[in-house]
Motif scaffolding. Structure first.
Motif, PDB file in Angstrom:
ATOM      1  N   THR A 136     -17.633  35.694  34.783  1.00  0.00           N
ATOM      2  CA  THR A 136     -16.186  35.856  35.566  1.00  0.00           C
ATOM      3  C   THR A 136     -15.671  34.349  36.062  1.00  0.00           C
ATOM      4  O   THR A 136     -15.149  34.336  36.829  1.00  0.00           O
ATOM      5  CB  THR A 136     -16.385  36.751  36.443  1.00  0.00           C
ATOM      6  OG1 THR A 136     -17.358  36.425  37.609  1.00  0.00           O
ATOM      7  CG2 THR A 136     -16.528  38.163  36.018  1.00  0.00           C
ATOM      8  N   ASN A 209     -17.914  49.614  34.010  1.00  0.00           N
ATOM      9  CA  ASN A 209     -17.099  48.398  34.477  1.00  0.00           C
ATOM     10  C   ASN A 209     -17.600  47.329  34.157  1.00  0.00           C
ATOM     11  O   ASN A 209     -18.796  46.927  34.737  1.00  0.00           O
ATOM     12  CB  ASN A 209     -16.512  48.575  35.975  1.00  0.00           C
ATOM     13  CG  ASN A 209     -15.640  50.018  36.311  1.00  0.00           C
ATOM     14  OD1 ASN A 209     -14.866  50.107  35.376  1.00  0.00           O
ATOM     15  ND2 ASN A 209     -16.065  50.435  37.171  1.00  0.00           N
ATOM     16  N   THR A 212     -14.778  40.923  34.792  1.00  0.00           N
ATOM     17  CA  THR A 212     -13.681  40.484  34.121  1.00  0.00           C
ATOM     18  C   THR A 212     -13.136  39.142  34.863  1.00  0.00           C
ATOM     19  O   THR A 212     -12.901  39.111  36.139  1.00  0.00           O
ATOM     20  CB  THR A 212     -12.608  41.068  33.653  1.00  0.00           C
ATOM     21  OG1 THR A 212     -13.024  42.111  32.819  1.00  0.00           O
ATOM     22  CG2 THR A 212     -11.463  40.424  32.712  1.00  0.00           C
ATOM     23  N   ILE A 220      -1.671  40.168  32.943  1.00  0.00           N
ATOM     24  CA  ILE A 220      -3.336  40.411  32.628  1.00  0.00           C
ATOM     25  C   ILE A 220      -3.987  40.657  33.886  1.00  0.00           C
ATOM     26  O   ILE A 220      -4.755  41.555  33.880  1.00  0.00           O
ATOM     27  CB  ILE A 220      -3.866  39.235  31.694  1.00  0.00           C
ATOM     28  CG1 ILE A 220      -3.182  39.157  30.422  1.00  0.00           C
ATOM     29  CG2 ILE A 220      -5.342  39.701  31.415  1.00  0.00           C
ATOM     30  CD1 ILE A 220      -3.403  37.948  29.470  1.00  0.00           C
ATOM     31  N   THR A 224      -6.208  44.122  34.695  1.00  0.00           N
ATOM     32  CA  THR A 224      -7.690  44.403  34.730  1.00  0.00           C
ATOM     33  C   THR A 224      -8.089  44.676  36.321  1.00  0.00           C
ATOM     34  O   THR A 224      -9.433  44.746  36.674  1.00  0.00           O
ATOM     35  CB  THR A 224      -8.334  42.933  34.172  1.00  0.00           C
ATOM     36  OG1 THR A 224      -7.716  41.866  35.181  1.00  0.00           O
ATOM     37  CG2 THR A 224      -7.970  42.748  32.934  1.00  0.00           C
ATOM     38  N   ASN A 226      -9.025  46.404  39.634  1.00  0.00           N
ATOM     39  CA  ASN A 226      -9.547  47.687  40.089  1.00  0.00           C
ATOM     40  C   ASN A 226      -9.311  48.011  41.658  1.00  0.00           C
ATOM     41  O   ASN A 226      -9.970  47.376  42.225  1.00  0.00           O
ATOM     42  CB  ASN A 226     -10.931  48.201  39.595  1.00  0.00           C
ATOM     43  CG  ASN A 226     -11.204  49.524  39.878  1.00  0.00           C
ATOM     44  OD1 ASN A 226     -11.227  49.913  40.882  1.00  0.00           O
ATOM     45  ND2 ASN A 226     -11.750  50.068  38.999  1.00  0.00           N
ATOM     46  N   HIS A 232     -11.712  42.550  39.543  1.00  0.00           N
ATOM     47  CA  HIS A 232     -11.186  42.577  38.052  1.00  0.00           C
ATOM     48  C   HIS A 232     -12.449  43.329  37.160  1.00  0.00           C
ATOM     49  O   HIS A 232     -13.459  42.348  37.238  1.00  0.00           O
ATOM     50  CB  HIS A 232     -10.619  41.266  37.651  1.00  0.00           C
ATOM     51  CG  HIS A 232      -9.300  40.734  38.241  1.00  0.00           C
ATOM     52  ND1 HIS A 232      -9.444  40.338  39.662  1.00  0.00           N
ATOM     53  CD2 HIS A 232      -8.099  41.116  38.074  1.00  0.00           C
ATOM     54  CE1 HIS A 232      -8.164  40.163  40.012  1.00  0.00           C
ATOM     55  NE2 HIS A 232      -7.276  40.614  39.269  1.00  0.00           N
ATOM     56  N   THR A 234     -13.142  45.185  33.080  1.00  0.00           N
ATOM     57  CA  THR A 234     -12.588  45.673  31.810  1.00  0.00           C
ATOM     58  C   THR A 234     -13.378  47.104  31.599  1.00  0.00           C
ATOM     59  O   THR A 234     -14.471  47.133  31.733  1.00  0.00           O
ATOM     60  CB  THR A 234     -12.923  44.791  30.808  1.00  0.00           C
ATOM     61  OG1 THR A 234     -11.995  43.501  31.032  1.00  0.00           O
ATOM     62  CG2 THR A 234     -12.620  45.392  29.171  1.00  0.00           C
ATOM     63  N   SER A 235     -12.763  48.039  31.601  1.00  0.00           N
ATOM     64  CA  SER A 235     -13.455  49.511  31.292  1.00  0.00           C
ATOM     65  C   SER A 235     -13.126  50.293  30.182  1.00  0.00           C
ATOM     66  O   SER A 235     -13.748  51.250  29.906  1.00  0.00           O
ATOM     67  CB  SER A 235     -12.595  50.332  32.574  1.00  0.00           C
ATOM     68  OG  SER A 235     -12.649  49.929  33.904  1.00  0.00           O
ATOM     69  N   CYS A 236     -12.535  49.797  29.136  1.00  0.00           N
ATOM     70  CA  CYS A 236     -12.179  50.431  27.985  1.00  0.00           C
ATOM     71  C   CYS A 236     -13.189  49.607  26.985  1.00  0.00           C
ATOM     72  O   CYS A 236     -13.204  48.651  26.234  1.00  0.00           O
ATOM     73  CB  CYS A 236     -10.896  49.952  27.560  1.00  0.00           C
ATOM     74  SG  CYS A 236      -9.437  50.538  28.478  1.00  0.00           S
TER      75      CYS A 236
END
Length: 255
Positions: A136, A209, A212, A220, A224, A226, A232, A234-236
């Motif tokens: 990060t 999680n 990021t 963006i 990202t 939360n 920030h 990325t959960s997908c």
């Protein structure tokens, strides 16, 4: 100024209107000044060559890491071991880096690459992008680690992403496919050991999680962020197999 013959009520209305107009003008000028100040600060928030190591290929933090060839160090900074890193280089990344011109607005995209003018070799470019994916850290930190100015960092990140994507699409480990019949039953048994009531499934998902890097692009950054965790992420994340198998390349695993 009070006009001759004007009543007190008319005078008060005129004064109030002038005050409103003055306040509005002050707010507008203040907003414009603040915006210009932010733009100036934003443009100054970068590193130039005098603040960086003199040569990206000599004695930078990245060069020290690459020369170490240490699995622990590679996994800590890039998420993969030395064997996997070299496997990606040999599977197409080096070929793409050495035979393809990096797109620029002032050069011919179909021309021959000028490798002697590049700040990083193929290993450095792959290391740069894997550092970017696995951390990060701010871009200015990447610039310090690899001794690159902002424009070069951005171009190399974009080009390395394309090269890595092309490489992953060309190797068996980079493909996602449904399991064969015998694999399906094997995976289903693994799922049922953990979830006895879940019958006929070959995979499962759970909350994950991944931290990021904060993007400069507001869209963006918003996507990202939360709010619950106040950071920030990325959960997908898709997990396409629950089995771990060892690849012939040392240390490379597939999940």
């Amino acid at each position: 100024m009070r006009f001759f013959g004007a009543s007190d009520d008319e005078y008060e209305v005129e004064e109030e209107e002038r005050l409103r107009l003055g306040l509005a003008a002050t707010l507008i000028l203040g907003a414009l000044d603040s915006r210009l100040t932010r733009q100036v600060h934003r443009h100054r928030a970068y590193l130039t060559r005098p603040e960086l190591m003199p040569d990206p290929r000599i004695d930078t933090p990245w060069q020290r890491l690459w020369q170490s060839q240490n699995d622990r160090a590679f996994i800590t900074t890039m998420g993969i071991d030395v064997g996997t890193f070299r496997y990606l280089l040999e599977s197409g990344f080096t070929r793409i880096w050495t035979t393809t011109a990096i797109p620029r607005t002032d050069t011919d995209p179909t021309g021959r690459p000028r490798l002697g003018r590049r700040s990083l070799d193929a290993a450095g470019a792959l290391g740069l992008y894997l550092h970017y994916l696995n951390s990060t850290m701010f871009e200015k930190t990447l610039q310090e680690v690899f001794a690159l100015v902002p424009g070069t960092t951005n171009r190399y990140l974009k080009f390395a992403r394309r090269a890595l994507l092309t490489t992953l699409r060309s190797i068996p480990e980079g493909k996602v496919k449904f399991p064969e019949v015998h694999e399906f039953h094997e995976l289903s048994k693994l799922i049922q050991k953990r979830h006895p009531l879940l019958n006929g499934a070959f995979g499962s998902i759970d909350g994950l999680n991944i931290a990021t890097q904060t993007s400069d692009d507001p869209a963006i950054e918003n996507a990202t962020y939360n709010g619950w965790l106040h950071d920030h992420f990325t959960s997908c994340v898709i997990v396409f197999s629950t089995r771990v198998s060892t690849h012939p390349v040392a240390g490379m695993t597939r999940r």
